[in-house]
Design a protein around this motif. Structure first.
Motif, PDB file in Angstrom:
ATOM      1  N   PHE A 131      35.038  29.139  92.786  1.00  0.00           N
ATOM      2  CA  PHE A 131      34.543  29.858  91.617  1.00  0.00           C
ATOM      3  C   PHE A 131      35.396  29.613  90.383  1.00  0.00           C
ATOM      4  CE2 PHE A 131      33.482  32.234  95.374  1.00  0.00           C
ATOM      5  CZ  PHE A 131      32.197  32.693  95.161  1.00  0.00           C
ATOM      6  N   ASP A 132      34.727  29.530  89.235  1.00  0.00           N
ATOM      7  CA  ASP A 132      35.372  29.744  87.956  1.00  0.00           C
ATOM      8  C   ASP A 132      35.552  31.259  87.864  1.00  0.00           C
ATOM      9  OD1 ASP A 132      36.203  29.560  85.263  1.00  0.00           O
ATOM     10  OD2 ASP A 132      34.139  29.654  84.541  1.00  0.00           O
ATOM     11  N   VAL A 133      36.372  31.735  86.941  1.00  0.00           N
ATOM     12  CA  VAL A 133      36.577  33.179  86.808  1.00  0.00           C
ATOM     13  C   VAL A 133      35.846  33.725  85.585  1.00  0.00           C
ATOM     14  CG1 VAL A 133      38.278  35.026  86.493  1.00  0.00           C
ATOM     15  CG2 VAL A 133      38.766  33.138  88.057  1.00  0.00           C
ATOM     16  N   ASP A 134      36.280  33.335  84.404  1.00  0.00           N
ATOM     17  CA  ASP A 134      35.725  33.912  83.175  1.00  0.00           C
ATOM     18  C   ASP A 134      34.262  33.519  83.011  1.00  0.00           C
ATOM     19  OD1 ASP A 134      38.223  35.002  82.588  1.00  0.00           O
ATOM     20  OD2 ASP A 134      38.863  33.172  81.567  1.00  0.00           O
ATOM     21  N   GLY A 135      33.399  34.531  82.957  1.00  0.00           N
ATOM     22  CA  GLY A 135      31.969  34.290  82.841  1.00  0.00           C
ATOM     23  C   GLY A 135      31.258  34.170  84.167  1.00  0.00           C
ATOM     24  N   VAL A 136      32.019  34.168  85.270  1.00  0.00           N
ATOM     25  CA  VAL A 136      31.433  34.095  86.616  1.00  0.00           C
ATOM     26  C   VAL A 136      31.830  35.334  87.424  1.00  0.00           C
ATOM     27  CG1 VAL A 136      31.424  32.819  88.805  1.00  0.00           C
ATOM     28  CG2 VAL A 136      31.304  31.580  86.638  1.00  0.00           C
TER      29      VAL A 136
END
Length: 176
Positions: A16-21
């Motif tokens: 996963f990406d973090v920011d926005g996810v």
């Protein structure tokens, strides 16, 4: 029943990406200039359950805030699978894949913006939240019904765990 059009039994890793996810795409700033992120408790529960069930988990983020590392290690992510300050995400994706001896088709990746596109082209199952940018949506094989930070992670993780028979499969599901 899954709404993801992919053989989820093949998936061995969720990245996963973090920011926005896994956090909302708006980040308030502290008075010291540190970015503050929100987290979704239901996303967290599903990620924690995936970790307890032995699913390989990874984070690839451009962010550098140690609070992110603390959050995801507390949920069961191995520290060496959390890539912080990732300026070119495909490099960290390839390191993760190769270190674990995985094939691209065994990896699900969730991103929401332009820096995620190279990884999304490479991985087997590119996914994104409902509020991802149009260029990411064009690459994604699954677009969640939920926005980033508002259940997108839970939606995707739950579908994978259910298909693999790991959702509410044993006592691991009923505690932290």
């Amino acid at each position: 029943m899954s709404t993801i059009n992919y053989d989820l039994k093949k998936i061995k890793a969720l990245v996963f990406d973090v920011d926005g996810v896994l956090s909302a795409n708006v980040i308030p700033m502290s008075s010291e200039g540190e970015p503050l992120r929100t987290v979704n408790i239901k996303d967290g529960y599903s990620l924690h359950l995936a970790a307890k069930q032995g699913v390989l988990l990874g984070i690839i983020t451009g962010g550098r805030t140690e609070a992110v590392r603390k959050r995801f290690t507390a949920l069961g992510f191995a520290d060496e699978n959390i890539y912080m300050g990732s300026s070119v995400k495909i490099h960290d994706y390839c390191d993760f894949r190769d270190r674990h001896g995985l094939k691209d088709e065994e990896i699900l990746y969730v991103g929401d913006d332009i820096p995620d596109i190279e990884v999304m082209h490479e991985c087997g199952l590119p996914c994104c939240p409902k509020d991802a940018v149009p260029e990411v949506k064009a690459v994604a094989r699954y677009i969640s019904y939920a926005e980033g930070g508002y259940g997108c992670g839970r939606d995707i993780v739950e579908q994978v765990l259910k298909v693999q028979g790991l959702w509410m499969a044993d006592e691991k599901a009923f505690g932290w």
